[in-house]
Design a protein around this motif. Structure first.
Motif, PDB file in Angstrom:
ATOM      1  N   ASP A  87       5.614  66.621  13.084  1.00  0.00           N
ATOM      2  CA  ASP A  87       4.841  66.043  14.184  1.00  0.00           C
ATOM      3  C   ASP A  87       5.498  66.335  15.527  1.00  0.00           C
ATOM      4  O   ASP A  87       4.825  66.674  16.504  1.00  0.00           O
ATOM      5  N   LEU A  88       6.810  66.189  15.580  1.00  0.00           N
ATOM      6  CA  LEU A  88       7.523  66.440  16.833  1.00  0.00           C
ATOM      7  C   LEU A  88       7.462  67.924  17.219  1.00  0.00           C
ATOM      8  O   LEU A  88       7.463  68.264  18.402  1.00  0.00           O
ATOM      9  N   GLN A  89       7.392  68.789  16.208  1.00  0.00           N
ATOM     10  CA  GLN A  89       7.215  70.214  16.503  1.00  0.00           C
ATOM     11  C   GLN A  89       5.819  70.473  17.064  1.00  0.00           C
ATOM     12  O   GLN A  89       5.654  71.262  17.992  1.00  0.00           O
ATOM     13  N   GLU A  90       4.808  69.804  16.488  1.00  0.00           N
ATOM     14  CA  GLU A  90       3.451  69.982  16.993  1.00  0.00           C
ATOM     15  C   GLU A  90       3.295  69.383  18.388  1.00  0.00           C
ATOM     16  O   GLU A  90       2.445  69.826  19.166  1.00  0.00           O
ATOM     17  N   ALA A  91       4.100  68.355  18.683  1.00  0.00           N
ATOM     18  CA  ALA A  91       4.077  67.767  20.030  1.00  0.00           C
ATOM     19  C   ALA A  91       4.867  68.611  21.023  1.00  0.00           C
ATOM     20  O   ALA A  91       4.940  68.259  22.201  1.00  0.00           O
ATOM     21  N   ARG A  92       5.489  69.691  20.522  1.00  0.00           N
ATOM     22  CA  ARG A  92       6.292  70.604  21.337  1.00  0.00           C
ATOM     23  C   ARG A  92       7.576  69.943  21.847  1.00  0.00           C
ATOM     24  O   ARG A  92       8.127  70.369  22.864  1.00  0.00           O
ATOM     25  N   TRP A  93       8.004  68.907  21.129  1.00  0.00           N
ATOM     26  CA  TRP A  93       9.297  68.299  21.437  1.00  0.00           C
ATOM     27  C   TRP A  93      10.422  69.085  20.768  1.00  0.00           C
ATOM     28  O   TRP A  93      11.553  69.043  21.242  1.00  0.00           O
ATOM     29  N   LEU A  94      10.102  69.743  19.665  1.00  0.00           N
ATOM     30  CA  LEU A  94      11.086  70.525  18.926  1.00  0.00           C
ATOM     31  C   LEU A  94      10.530  71.925  18.696  1.00  0.00           C
ATOM     32  O   LEU A  94       9.314  72.093  18.513  1.00  0.00           O
ATOM     33  N   PRO A  95      11.392  72.938  18.661  1.00  0.00           N
ATOM     34  CA  PRO A  95      10.913  74.317  18.462  1.00  0.00           C
ATOM     35  C   PRO A  95      10.757  74.634  16.969  1.00  0.00           C
ATOM     36  O   PRO A  95      11.088  73.818  16.102  1.00  0.00           O
TER      37      PRO A  95
END
Length: 290
Positions: free
Chosen positions: A201-209
């Protein structure tokens, strides 16, 4: 559905045991006048947990996609932390739960009605909030729009209520040490899946690569829409095409946490056979007459 049934059963049984111990103690000490504020505290805790779950569900719908993913991922990490703490705490302290609650209840009886309400509220509210948060994250992870996760959680809680009532009436005996060890181990596995999905989810939120950096893709072998794919998704939050980051955090959490949890310490440390529920102080020796 099974994962949510498990969390409902586990958290619900903890809350049921707490209620059982509080009510039984008041009845046995002839303090029935204190039952009403205790039930009031329990009711407030239940309402708060339901309100928290509704706020998560309906509040998140007003957010943008990236904000929803960021919120879901962040709360997934918090849920995993709470569940991990809970399973270790219960495994370590269940033997002393009765004495601890009796001590808090004695202090509350001396302080008055408000303290009784607060004691019952805090004792049950923690389990309720943890359940609401973990079930919500599981529902988001399922992502199929079906009510199965909620049905599973409701069935688990209902089972826990029945077991708690049977404990109170003295009609059921169970080795709680083994129960909490086995369910705790299963919850660690479930939590590992929730943690991996939270990072996704955090990757989809662009918080993580690394969203496009897949560890593997076996979608052709395991169809996510098949019955076995749905089962793996529902129980373990399995994803046929996880990212490298998802697989990494899954392994880094699952292996050491499960090894530490299943280490020969806690209930049976040097004591030989695990004691039964009566010896652990989780059930009255004689069923009180309510």
């Amino acid at each position: 559905m099974f994962a949510n049934y498990l969390i409902g059963l586990r958290e619900g049984l903890e809350a049921s045991l707490v209620v059982c111990i509080l009510i039984a103690y008041l009845v046995k000490t002839d303090r029935r006048d204190a039952l009403k504020p205790v039930w009031t505290g329990i009711a407030v805790a239940v309402v708060l947990a339901l309100g928290f779950g509704c706020a998560l569900e309906f509040g998140s719908q007003e957010l943008t996609f990236e904000a929803q993913e960021a919120l879901g991922g962040s709360l997934s990490l918090i849920a995993v932390g709470l569940v991990t703490w809970m399973v270790f705490w219960m495994r370590r302290t269940a033997r002393h739960l009765k004495a601890e609650l009796h001590g808090k209840l004695d202090a509350a009886l001396q302080m008055g009605t408000g303290a009784l309400v607060a004691t019952a509220f805090l004792a049950v509210g923690r389990e309720g909030l943890e359940t609401a948060l973990f079930v919500w994250t599981s529902v988001r992870a399922a992502g199929d729009g079906t009510p199965r996760p909620l049905i599973g959680a409701a069935l688990g809680i209902a089972t826990a209520v029945v077991l708690g009532w049977l404990f109170y009436r003295g009609a059921l005996r169970i080795n709680l040490a083994k129960f909490f060890t086995w369910t705790g181990g299963l919850l660690v596995v479930v939590a590992a899946g929730v943690l991996a999905y939270g990072f996704h989810d955090l990757q989809e939120a662009r918080w993580l690569p690394g969203l496009s950096n897949k560890a593997f893709d076996i979608s052709d072998t395991i169809d996510p829409s098949s019955w076995y794919g749905t089962l793996l998704k529902g129980v373990f939050n399995f994803q046929p095409d996880p990212t490298v980051l998802q697989v990494t955090v899954w392994l880094l959490y699952l292996v050491p946490t499960l090894a530490l949890f299943l280490a020969p310490v806690g209930f049976a440390s040097g004591k030989g056979k695990v004691k039964g529920p009566d010896e652990q102080g989780t059930r009255p020796s004689k069923a009180p007459q309510a």
